[in-house]
Write an enzyme that holds these catalytic residues in place. Sequence first.
Site, PDB file in Angstrom:
ATOM      1  N   LEU A  66       0.819  -1.211   0.000  1.00 48.22           N
ATOM      2  CA  LEU A  66       0.000   0.000   0.000  1.00 48.22           C
ATOM      3  C   LEU A  66       0.853   1.261   0.000  1.00 48.22           C
ATOM      4  O   LEU A  66       0.565   2.217  -0.706  1.00 48.22           O
ATOM      5  CB  LEU A  66      -0.902   0.036   1.229  1.00 48.22           C
ATOM      6  CG  LEU A  66      -2.108  -0.893   1.256  1.00 48.22           C
ATOM      7  CD1 LEU A  66      -2.790  -0.807   2.606  1.00 48.22           C
ATOM      8  CD2 LEU A  66      -3.081  -0.529   0.147  1.00 48.22           C
ATOM      9  N   GLY A  78       5.603   3.333   4.720  1.00 45.99           N
ATOM     10  CA  GLY A  78       5.295   4.127   5.906  1.00 45.99           C
ATOM     11  C   GLY A  78       6.558   4.670   6.535  1.00 45.99           C
ATOM     12  O   GLY A  78       7.656   4.417   6.068  1.00 45.99           O
ATOM     13  N   PHE A 109       7.946   3.885   9.304  1.00 44.91           N
ATOM     14  CA  PHE A 109       8.801   2.891   9.946  1.00 44.91           C
ATOM     15  C   PHE A 109       9.050   1.680   9.073  1.00 44.91           C
ATOM     16  O   PHE A 109       9.835   0.816   9.414  1.00 44.91           O
ATOM     17  CB  PHE A 109       8.162   2.427  11.254  1.00 44.91           C
ATOM     18  CG  PHE A 109       7.860   3.551  12.182  1.00 44.91           C
ATOM     19  CD1 PHE A 109       8.862   4.452  12.521  1.00 44.91           C
ATOM     20  CD2 PHE A 109       6.599   3.718  12.714  1.00 44.91           C
ATOM     21  CE1 PHE A 109       8.604   5.501  13.378  1.00 44.91           C
ATOM     22  CE2 PHE A 109       6.336   4.757  13.573  1.00 44.91           C
ATOM     23  CZ  PHE A 109       7.329   5.663  13.907  1.00 44.91           C
ATOM     24  N   GLY A 110       8.322   1.589   7.978  1.00 44.41           N
ATOM     25  CA  GLY A 110       8.466   0.425   7.135  1.00 44.41           C
ATOM     26  C   GLY A 110       7.265   0.295   6.221  1.00 44.41           C
ATOM     27  O   GLY A 110       6.386   1.157   6.229  1.00 44.41           O
ATOM     28  N   PRO A 111       7.226  -0.769   5.448  1.00 48.42           N
ATOM     29  CA  PRO A 111       6.167  -0.905   4.455  1.00 48.42           C
ATOM     30  C   PRO A 111       4.795  -1.219   5.065  1.00 48.42           C
ATOM     31  O   PRO A 111       4.710  -1.754   6.157  1.00 48.42           O
ATOM     32  CB  PRO A 111       6.634  -2.089   3.614  1.00 48.42           C
ATOM     33  CG  PRO A 111       7.513  -2.877   4.523  1.00 48.42           C
ATOM     34  CD  PRO A 111       8.182  -1.884   5.413  1.00 48.42           C
ATOM     35  N   VAL A 112       3.753  -0.862   4.320  1.00 46.79           N
ATOM     36  CA  VAL A 112       2.391  -1.152   4.736  1.00 46.79           C
ATOM     37  C   VAL A 112       1.733  -1.975   3.638  1.00 46.79           C
ATOM     38  O   VAL A 112       1.871  -1.651   2.457  1.00 46.79           O
ATOM     39  CB  VAL A 112       1.580   0.142   4.933  1.00 46.79           C
ATOM     40  CG1 VAL A 112       0.219  -0.174   5.538  1.00 46.79           C
ATOM     41  CG2 VAL A 112       2.336   1.126   5.804  1.00 46.79           C
ATOM     42  N   LYS A 164       1.103  -3.133   8.967  1.00 47.16           N
ATOM     43  CA  LYS A 164       2.224  -2.203   9.047  1.00 47.16           C
ATOM     44  C   LYS A 164       3.419  -2.918   9.628  1.00 47.16           C
ATOM     45  O   LYS A 164       3.372  -3.406  10.750  1.00 47.16           O
ATOM     46  CB  LYS A 164       1.848  -1.062   9.986  1.00 47.16           C
ATOM     47  CG  LYS A 164       1.818   0.273   9.332  1.00 47.16           C
ATOM     48  CD  LYS A 164       1.340   1.318  10.312  1.00 47.16           C
ATOM     49  CE  LYS A 164       0.240   2.143   9.700  1.00 47.16           C
ATOM     50  NZ  LYS A 164       0.635   3.189   8.816  1.00 47.16           N
ATOM     51  N   ASP A 187       3.744  12.192  15.186  1.00 50.76           N
ATOM     52  CA  ASP A 187       3.898  12.218  13.735  1.00 50.76           C
ATOM     53  C   ASP A 187       2.578  12.631  13.078  1.00 50.76           C
ATOM     54  O   ASP A 187       2.081  11.948  12.194  1.00 50.76           O
ATOM     55  CB  ASP A 187       4.358  10.846  13.237  1.00 50.76           C
ATOM     56  CG  ASP A 187       4.884  10.914  11.808  1.00 50.76           C
ATOM     57  OD1 ASP A 187       5.273  12.017  11.367  1.00 50.76           O
ATOM     58  OD2 ASP A 187       4.893   9.869  11.138  1.00 50.76           O
TER      59      ASP A 187
END
Length: 863
Positions: A556, A559, A561-564, A578, A704
Amino acid sequence: MGFAFFGSIVVVLTLFFRSNLGQQQEHPIPNTDEFFISKFFQQMGSNSSSFSQIYNLSAPVCSWQVVFCDSNHENVIGLIAPSLGLSGSIPDNTIGKLTKLQSLDISNNQIIDLPSDFWSLNSLKTLNLSNNRIFMSLPTNIGNFVSLEKLDLSFNRFFGSLPDSVSSLTSLQVFNLNQNRFDSSVPLGIIGCHLLTSVDFSLNRFNGVLPDGFGSFSKLKSLNLAGNELKGKGSDFLKLGSLTYLNISKNLFRGSVVEIFHELLEVVDLSSNHFEGHISQVNFSSQLLYLDLSENEISGGFFTSLSRTHNLKHLNLAKNRFLEQRLINISSLHSLEHLNLSNTNLIGRISDEISSLTHLKTLDLSSNHLTGEIPLLSLKTLQNLDLSFNNLVGEIPISLLKKLPWMERFNFSYNNLTLCDSEFTPETFKSAFIGSSYSCPIAANPNLLKRKAHSHRGLELAFAFVISIIFVLIVLLCYVFGCRKKTQLWAVKQDSYKEEQVISGPFSFQTDSTTWVADVKVATLVPVVIFEKPLLNFTFSDLLSATSNFDRGTFLAEGRFGPVYRGFFPGGIHVAVKVLVHGSTMTDQEAARELEHLGRIKHPNLVPLTGYCLAGEQRIAIYDYMENENLHSLLHDLPLGVQTTEDWSSDTWEVNGSNNNGIQNVGSEGLLTTWRFRHKVALGTARALAFLHHGCSPPIIHRDVKASSVYLDYNLEPRLSDFGLSKIFGNDLEDEIARGSQGYIPPEFLNQDGSSSSCVITPKSDVFGFGVILLELITGKKPVEDEYPDDNFSKDANLVSWVRGLVRKNCGSQIIDPKIRGTGAEGQMVEALKVGYLCTADLPAKRPSMQQVVGLLKDLEQL
Ligand SMILES: *[C@@H]1O[C@H](CO)[C@@H](O)[C@H](O)[C@H]1NC(C)=O
Ligand SMILES: *[C@@H]1O[C@H](CO)[C@@H](O)[C@H](O)[C@H]1NC(C)=O
Ligand SMILES: *[C@@H]1O[C@H](CO)[C@@H](O)[C@H](O)[C@H]1NC(C)=O
Ligand SMILES: *[C@@H]1O[C@H](CO)[C@@H](O)[C@H](O)[C@H]1NC(C)=O
Ligand SMILES: *[C@@H]1O[C@H](CO)[C@@H](O)[C@H](O)[C@H]1NC(C)=O
Ligand SMILES: *[C@@H]1O[C@H](CO)[C@@H](O)[C@H](O)[C@H]1NC(C)=O
Ligand SMILES: *[C@@H]1O[C@H](CO)[C@@H](O)[C@H](O)[C@H]1NC(C)=O
Ligand SMILES: *[C@@H]1O[C@H](CO)[C@@H](O)[C@H](O)[C@H]1NC(C)=O
Ligand SMILES: *[C@@H]1O[C@H](CO)[C@@H](O)[C@H](O)[C@H]1NC(C)=O
C-alpha cells in the site's frame, strides 16, 4: 451394511463348521464344551434380546464370533465376550468346565458371582473380569491359575484379603485390581510373581507396609498403588530398575522424595502423601513427562532442579512447603501443557517468559504472593486459568480478556485487578472477579459504548451491508472505467487463499525502498493476535497468505517505519499490515504489552489497532483497513473533483452525490470539495488528538501528526492512524526527529541551520502538526514544495511561514483554496486560518491545547 457383512460371515462359518461338527446344533451333546457354552449363554444372556439377534443360538458354537475353538473343533480355548449384557451369577457346569480354556474375557457385563468350579480352569493365560459387579472375596484357589499371564479384576467389588497363594502365579505379567474393596496388606506372596510388568492396585483399601523384597520386580514398568492406605518410604521403589510409571498418589508414604527418582521414570505421581526433603537435591530425569508432587511436605526451591526436564508436559507442585521463590527459568519447560503451582510460595512478578509456554492448557498460580501486572500468555491452547489469591494489579491483557468467554474455566478473584469490559454476565463477574474493581482507565465516548452494548449486531450488519454496497459500486466502477489495476489486485488476493504456503523461515521481503526479514523459523508457530477474534488462532503463515507473501500487489505504501500492506484474512477480515522494520530496543514482551495497550484505545476518530504479530525482529501492527484514501492523497495527489458553480454550502456531500451524476462522489476524488466536509475532517482529527492527549492515561503523544496519517473510513469519518507507534519503534529522540515528516516538524526541534535539535516532546508538538493540516485543508497547498504566491522568503518557503505572514497582514481571505471558495461562509474559513495560525505558533506554550482547538473549531459552526 455392518449387519449384512457380519451375517455373511456367520453363514460362511456355519457352512464350514457344519461339515466338521455334524448336525448337532439343535441340542448339543451334553458335557461337551459346546454344551457348556450354550448353557452359559442361555443362562446369562437369554434375556438380552440384542444377543439372540446377533448370535444364532442354534448354530454351532464354534461358529460364534465370541468363541474360539482348537483345531479339532472339540474344545473351546477362547471366550472373548465383553459388553454383551451378560448378567447374574455364573452357574456351575458352564464355563467352569471348559478345561482347555486359555483366554476368558467377559468384561463389561453385569456378572455378580463366579461359580465354585471356576477355579479349576488351570489352562487360563488371560482372565478379564473387569467392569462387572462381582461381589466376593478371592479364594485361595486363585493359586490354581499357574499359567496366568494377565489378570484383570478391576472395577468390581472383590473384598477382603488378597490371598498369599498369588505366589503361585509365577507367569503373571499384568495384575490389575483397580477399584475394588480389598482391605488387607499386600501379601508377601506377591514376590513370587517375579515376571510382573504392570501392577495396578489403585483405589482399594490396601493398608500396612509393602512386603520386604517388593523392589525385586526387575521387569516392572508400571506401578499404580494410588488411593490406598499404604505406608512406606520412597526407597521402597528404588530398586525397581525398569519402572517408567509410578503412581502412589493418595497414600501414607513418608520419607525423602529425593530417593525415588531415577533415570527411567517418565510418569511420577506422588501427590497427597507425606513426602518431605529438599526438592533442589532431586536429579529429575530428562525423560520425565508427568510430575505430580502436590500436597506433600516438600521444601526448598524447585526451578533449578527442573532445568533438565525439557519434555515435561504435566507439572503439579501445588501445596507443599517450598521456599519463597520467583517464577523464573520457566521457559526451558516449553512442552508444558499443565502447570499447577498453586500454593507454592511464589513471589515477585509473573515472568514474561511464561508466554513461551505455547502448549499450555492449564495454568494455576493461585494462592501465592505474585505481584505486578498479568503478563501476556500464549493463548492458543489455554483453557483453564486460575490466578486467584495473589496481589496482581492493573488490567487483564486485552487478548486474554477476549479469549476468556471461550475458556473452560478462569478465576481472577482476590487480586487488585481492574476490569473494563461489560461482556461478562453478572454471575461470572461475581465468581471469577471477586474483589476486582470495575473501572475504565480510558475515558471512552459514552455514546459509543451505549451503541456497542445495544445494537452491536445491528451495527455489524449495517457495516457488512455498507461494505457490500461499496464493493458492488467499486466493481461497477471498475467495469465502467476499466480500471485494470484494481481488478488485478483483487485477483492476487483471490489466489492467496488457495496457495499452499511454505512455512519455514527466515522470510525475506522487498518493497520499493526497504528489504525486511521476518526471522521466524516456523511460520505456523508464530501467533498473530487479533483482539476481537481470539478463537481464530492465526499465525504468521496466515499473515503470509493474507498478504500473498507480502507481495508487491498488496503493497500500500512506504510508511515512516516500514512498508504497509493490505491483507485479507479468512472470515472477511480486511486489514492494513504495518511492518515496523528493525524496530527497537524494546523486548518482545514490552512491545507486545504496548501493542495490547494500544488495542484498548478506541475512539470514533482513531484507526483501531486490530491486532499484532511479533515476527523475529519485526513488530507487525495490524489495523482495520480504511476504505478511503488518506488526507494527503485526497488533497494533493488526486485531481480535486470537478469545480462547480452550484451552491454547495447547504448540502452535505452525501446529498450532493445523488444530486450530481450519482457515481462521481463514490470515488474519493469529489470528497474534499466543500468547506463543510473539510471542516468535518479538521474537527474529527482534532477530536482524536484531544482524546489521545486528555482522554488517555497516561497521555499519548502521537509524534507524527501529518495529512497522510489521517484516513477516511467507510463512513467518510476522519480517523487518525499510527498513534503510539513511535514508542514501540523505540528510536532515540534525535533519530526520531530526523525522521519526522518534512513540513510538520515544530520549530522547537529545528536548529537555525534546519538540522534537528534535542528538546522534549510534548503534546504541543502534535498541536503544531495539526495546525499544518488545518492550513492544508483551508489553502489546498502542501506544507513544503508547493507554489506560495507572493512569498517574500522564496528560498525556504513553506506553507506555515507563508500563511502566517498573510494572516498577520489580515489577508487570509486571499489564500483560501479556490476549490472550496464559495462552498461555505468565508468568515468561517478565515477564522479557521486563525486557529491554524495559533496552532503553529513558534513557542509551544503559545499554542492552544487540543481540547481548546476542538472548542474553537466547533464555535466556527455558529459563525
Ligand atoms: C431371565 O429371565 C427369566 C424370566 O424372565 C428369569 O427367571 C431369569 O432369572 C433371567 N436371567 C437373568 C440372568 O437375568
Ligand atoms: C440359525 O442357524 C440354523 C442352523 O444353522 C438355521 O437353520 C437358521 O435359519 C438360523 N436362524 C437364523 C435366524 O439365522
Ligand atoms: C479387560 O477388559 C477391559 C474392558 O473391555 C479392557 O479395557 C482392558 O484392557 C482389559 N484388560 C486387559 C488386561 O486386557
Ligand atoms: C494415579 O492414579 C489415580 C487413581 O487411579 C488416578 O486418578 C491418577 O490420574 C493417576 N495418575 C496418573 C499420573 O496417572
Ligand atoms: C543427574 O543425572 C544425570 C544423568 O544420570 C547425570 O549426568 C548428572 O550428573 C546428574 N546430576 C547431578 C547433580 O547429580
Ligand atoms: C536460570 O537459567 C540460567 C540459564 O539456563 C542459569 O544460568 C541460571 O542459573 C538459572 N537460574 C536459576 C535460579 O535456576
Ligand atoms: C492444582 O492443584 C491443587 C492441589 O492438588 C488442586 O486443588 C487444584 O484443583 C489444581 N488446579 C487445577 C487447575 O487443576
Ligand atoms: C490496589 O492497587 C492500587 C494501585 O494499583 C493501590 O493504590 C491500592 O492500594 C491497592 N489495593 C490493595 C488492597 O492492595
Ligand atoms: C474463584 O475462586 C474463589 C475463591 O476460591 C471462589 O470462591 C470462586 O467460586 C471461584 N470462581 C470460579 C469461577 O471458579
